[in-house]
Enzyme design. Structure first.
Site, PDB file in Angstrom:
ATOM      1  N   LYS A 212     -22.774  11.044   5.655  1.00 52.80           N
ATOM      2  CA  LYS A 212     -23.150  11.038   4.242  1.00 52.80           C
ATOM      3  C   LYS A 212     -22.055  11.758   3.470  1.00 52.80           C
ATOM      4  CE  LYS A 212     -27.038  11.934   1.275  1.00 52.80           C
ATOM      5  NZ  LYS A 212     -28.409  12.488   1.237  1.00 52.80           N
ATOM      6  N   LYS A 266     -23.286   6.267   4.361  1.00 52.12           N
ATOM      7  CA  LYS A 266     -23.763   6.347   2.983  1.00 52.12           C
ATOM      8  C   LYS A 266     -22.753   7.068   2.113  1.00 52.12           C
ATOM      9  CE  LYS A 266     -27.624   8.296   0.415  1.00 52.12           C
ATOM     10  NZ  LYS A 266     -28.840   9.062   0.497  1.00 52.12           N
TER      11      LYS A 266
HETATM   12  C1  PBG Z   1     -30.451  13.373  -0.720  1.00 52.23           C
HETATM   13  C2  PBG Z   1     -30.455  11.917  -1.004  1.00 52.23           C
HETATM   14  C3  PBG Z   1     -29.481  11.260  -1.761  1.00 52.23           C
HETATM   15  C4  PBG Z   1     -29.863   9.926  -1.828  1.00 52.23           C
HETATM   16  C5  PBG Z   1     -31.037   9.776  -1.082  1.00 52.23           C
HETATM   17  N1  PBG Z   1     -31.393  11.042  -0.584  1.00 52.23           N
HETATM   18  C6  PBG Z   1     -28.223  11.768  -2.328  1.00 52.23           C
HETATM   19  C7  PBG Z   1     -28.236  12.885  -3.261  1.00 52.23           C
HETATM   20  O1  PBG Z   1     -29.064  12.972  -4.177  1.00 52.23           O
HETATM   21  O2  PBG Z   1     -27.357  13.740  -3.089  1.00 52.23           O
HETATM   22  C8  PBG Z   1     -29.107   8.888  -2.582  1.00 52.23           C
HETATM   23  C9  PBG Z   1     -29.662   7.519  -2.598  1.00 52.23           C
HETATM   24  C10 PBG Z   1     -29.063   6.643  -3.631  1.00 52.23           C
HETATM   25  O3  PBG Z   1     -28.151   7.036  -4.391  1.00 52.23           O
HETATM   26  O4  PBG Z   1     -29.504   5.490  -3.701  1.00 52.23           O
HETATM   27  N2  PBG Z   1     -31.100  13.765   0.425  1.00 52.23           N
END
Ligand code: PBG
Length: 342
Positions: A212, A266
């Site tokens: 991530k 991601k």
């Molecule tokens: C954090 C989380 C994020 C997303 C899902 N869970 C990133 C964040 O806010 O830092 C992003 C999903 C998206 O952008 O579609 N646990």
């Protein structure tokens, strides 16, 4: 090295001499293009992320994400039914938590009756045939929007792992089929695997948000779950630097050694090189998350008439398959499923 020693170089030379290679031959008709097509997108490739909110019969638009809604649990159940009918294998839930329930440690994640767990129970009961992926992460629950417990300006690793692990067990108890920790703390996969097994959840899988990245593409998501205004600073001390690829491989390797069943990359499209590296290196189930910003870019350009939204959607998803993905988390899931069925 002599160019002629490799078969490819030799072939190229023959082509140059004879002019016999014409790659357009197989592109000339629909039938021939279909015949040689290497990658395919099917409904089986889709995981649909949905947003949850409190209340009854709530369906709130998210301005930065056209055609995506925050759903109360009853409506989430209806959407899960629709997804199952469309053949979408799994949904992933993300809660917009009541600000009054947020605190510095995200303690509400440990409430067996929080929004995620209530939704899981309701969906599992009504639509047992669909897979449920839950996000084991603190950010919807913390008053500062970070994925970890914040002490003296530092996201503390081991204490966060303990809390996320306990939350993962509660999510499994509520009926989650796959828990997906997205916090990037070190050691979380091993801790969660051990705790799931110790509590009788040997069959609950772990999809690791293994790679991530500290990305700007999460913006609309933070609007959707209401963390944008809360987040102090950034997530660079725990998410991966977008410049790094070797580090992503090491992170994925670590998570597999600790017991991850599936890997996820991601964001998605800007990181297809990572997908390809992980698939080549580990040959395990590999997923990508086409995140909110990627979705919003396509929707916004399409709304302006600058691109063909449906074609761009399909092309972006096919690119994930070509790069080596076994599946994709995408807000386009129901729209794609409808198109593929038609
Ligand atoms: C954090 C989380 C994020 C997303 C899902 N869970 C990133 C964040 O806010 O830092 C992003 C999903 C998206 O952008 O579609 N646990």
């Amino acid at each position: 090295m002599n160019k002629m020693t490799t078969p490819r170089a030799a072939a190229r030379t023959v082509d140059e001499i004879t002019g016999s290679r014409r790659l357009r031959r197989m592109r000339k008709a629909d039938w021939s293009r279909r015949l040689v097509r290497e990658s395919h997108l099917t409904v089986d490739d889709l995981i649909w992320p949905i947003f949850l909110t409190d209340g009854t019969d709530v369906r709130e638009a998210i301005p930065a994400m056209p055609d995506v809604w925050r759903l109360s649990v009853d409506n989430a159940v209806k959407e899960a039914e629709r997804a199952a009918k469309l053949g979408i294998p799994a949904i992933a839930t993300f809660p917009q938590v009541d600000p009054a329930r947020k605190d510095v440690t995200g303690s509400h994640i440990l409430d067996p009756d929080n929004l995620i767990n209530r939704a899981t129970r309701a969906i599992k009961h009504a639509v047992p045939e669909i897979g449920i992926v839950t996000d084991a992460a603190l950010d919807p629950f913390t008053s500062h929007g970070h994925d970890g417990i914040l002490r003296d300006g530092v996201i503390v690793n081991d204490e966060t792992v303990e809390q996320v692990t306990a939350a993962a067990v509660l999510q499994a108890a509520a009926g989650a089929d796959i828990v997906a920790p997205s916090d990037m703390m070190d050691g979380r996969i091993g801790a969660i695997r051990e705790a799931l097994d110790a509590n009788g959840f040997q069959d609950v899988a772990i999809m690791s948000y293994a790679t991530k990245f500290a990305s700007a593409f999460y913006g609309p998501y933070r609007d959707a779950i209401g963390t944008r205004g809360l987040l102090k600073g950034d997530k660079k001390t725990y998410y991966i630097d977008p410049a790094n690829s070797d580090e992503a491989v090491r992170e994925a390797e670590q998570d597999l050694l600790e017991g991850a069943d599936m890997l996820m990359v991601k964001p998605g499209l800007p990181y297809l090189d990572i997908v390809r590296r992980l698939k080549d290196e580990f040959a395990v189930p590999t997923f990508a998350y086409q995140v909110s910003g990627e979705y919003s870019m396509i929707k916004a350009a399409a709304a302006n008439g600058w691109i063909d939204g449906e074609k761009a959607m399909l092309e972006s998803l096919l690119a994930f398959k070509r790069a080596g993905c076994d599946g994709i988390l995408t807000y386009f899931a129901p729209a794609v499923a409808e198109m593929l069925r038609a």
